[in-house]
Scaffold this active site. Sequence first.
Site, short mmCIF file in Angstrom:
data_model
loop_
_atom_site.label_atom_id
_atom_site.label_comp_id
_atom_site.label_asym_id
_atom_site.label_seq_id
_atom_site.Cartn_x
_atom_site.Cartn_y
_atom_site.Cartn_z
N GLN A 67 0.56 -1.17 0.03
CA GLN A 67 -0.13 -0.01 -0.09
C GLN A 67 0.69 1.15 0.07
O GLN A 67 2.16 1.19 0.42
CB GLN A 67 -0.91 0.13 1.26
CG GLN A 67 -1.86 0.80 1.00
CD GLN A 67 -3.23 0.63 2.14
OE1 GLN A 67 -3.59 -0.43 2.22
NE2 GLN A 67 -3.56 1.81 2.64
N GLN A 68 0.49 2.21 -0.68
CA GLN A 68 1.10 3.49 -0.70
C GLN A 68 0.05 4.54 -0.35
O GLN A 68 -0.82 4.84 -1.07
CB GLN A 68 1.67 3.84 -1.91
CG GLN A 68 2.04 5.45 -2.27
CD GLN A 68 3.28 5.53 -3.07
OE1 GLN A 68 3.84 4.68 -3.79
NE2 GLN A 68 4.12 6.59 -2.76
N GLY A 69 0.56 5.23 0.96
CA GLY A 69 -0.33 6.49 1.27
C GLY A 69 0.26 7.64 0.92
O GLY A 69 1.15 7.93 0.11
N ALA A 70 -0.44 8.78 1.41
CA ALA A 70 0.28 10.34 1.10
C ALA A 70 1.75 10.43 1.86
O ALA A 70 2.51 10.98 1.50
CB ALA A 70 -0.83 11.28 1.43
N GLU A 71 1.80 9.57 2.91
CA GLU A 71 2.92 10.00 3.79
C GLU A 71 3.83 8.73 4.23
O GLU A 71 4.74 8.80 4.41
CB GLU A 71 2.68 10.51 5.16
CG GLU A 71 2.01 11.86 4.93
CD GLU A 71 1.80 12.73 6.10
OE1 GLU A 71 2.24 12.44 7.16
OE2 GLU A 71 1.34 13.75 5.80
N ALA A 72 3.13 7.53 3.82
CA ALA A 72 3.95 6.23 4.17
C ALA A 72 3.49 5.46 3.03
O ALA A 72 2.78 5.13 2.41
CB ALA A 72 3.40 5.84 5.54
N ASP A 112 -5.97 10.08 14.82
CA ASP A 112 -6.35 9.91 13.31
C ASP A 112 -7.38 8.83 13.31
O ASP A 112 -7.16 7.70 12.40
CB ASP A 112 -4.93 9.54 12.61
CG ASP A 112 -5.47 9.61 11.08
OD1 ASP A 112 -6.39 10.14 10.62
OD2 ASP A 112 -4.47 9.23 10.22
#
Length: 230
Positions: free
Chosen positions: A15-20, A139
């Site tokens: 998985q690729q998120g906005a920050e990690a 969060d």
Amino acid sequence: MATKPSELSDADMIQQGAEAKIYQGQFYDKQCIIKERFKKTYRHPVLEERLTHRRIAQEVKALLRCRKAGIAVPAVYFMDTCNNCIYMEKVEHSLTVREFIQQFQPPYTEEDNQILRSVAGKVGSILAKLHSNDIVHGDLTTSNILLKSPYDIWEVYLIDFGLSQVSHLAEDKGVDLYVLEKAFLSTHPRTEHIFEQVLAAYSKNYPNSVEVLKKLEEVRQRGRKRVMVG
Ligand SMILES: Nc1ncnc2c1ncn2[C@@H]1O[C@H](COP(=O)(O)OP(=O)(O)OP(=O)(O)O)[C@@H](O)[C@H]1O
Ligand SMILES: [Mg+2]
């Protein structure tokens, strides 16, 4: 685009998120999840380095604090400060509460409601335990709560503590619940009756909940005013 650290050459990105970026890999003989916080190029490099470090340290500290308090979170195996990675236990056979709820389609049957309410109750109980220990998640969304199978037992795990803090303030805890309420109801329409169960279990399991729920109501009203003023 940042390249993959050589230490992660055998790990698979899931998985690729906005920050990690989240990888699945090995830590010695154990399956693990590796969370790599990558740098944002638009920030000043020194500030960026500091912020990234702080969030990793915050996440690890909160995970350790939770484990100590008996709150179900992944065990931390290793923190790689050079590559900004946390190696942690993979919660096997799990899915996010978001994925779980999305398996059901409104209008919910009475049986669906029963299952969803039962999961919501477990979520409320773990949040009660979290806040009783003065840990504020920062969060809370249905993607940051995992359910571990077998699903008729539904063990609830909390993850993603990068914005967490230690606070005894009812205001901070109220905001924590508000963030979840917003995320919950916007991600899962027509689930007000399910979310009510989160709050009911929270109240039942947390002696100081009255004060927190009062703050939650205040924060809701502030939110409404902001919408009206625009
Ligand atoms: N320990 C774990 N075991 C199983 N699955 C995990 C674990 N940690 C993360 N995941 C999966 O990866 C997803 C993303 O993880 P996480 O929420 O920690 O990162 P993120 O949302 O990208 O980070 P952030 O919001 O801090 O930028 C989770 O929703 C979950 O599906
Ligand atoms: Mg997340």
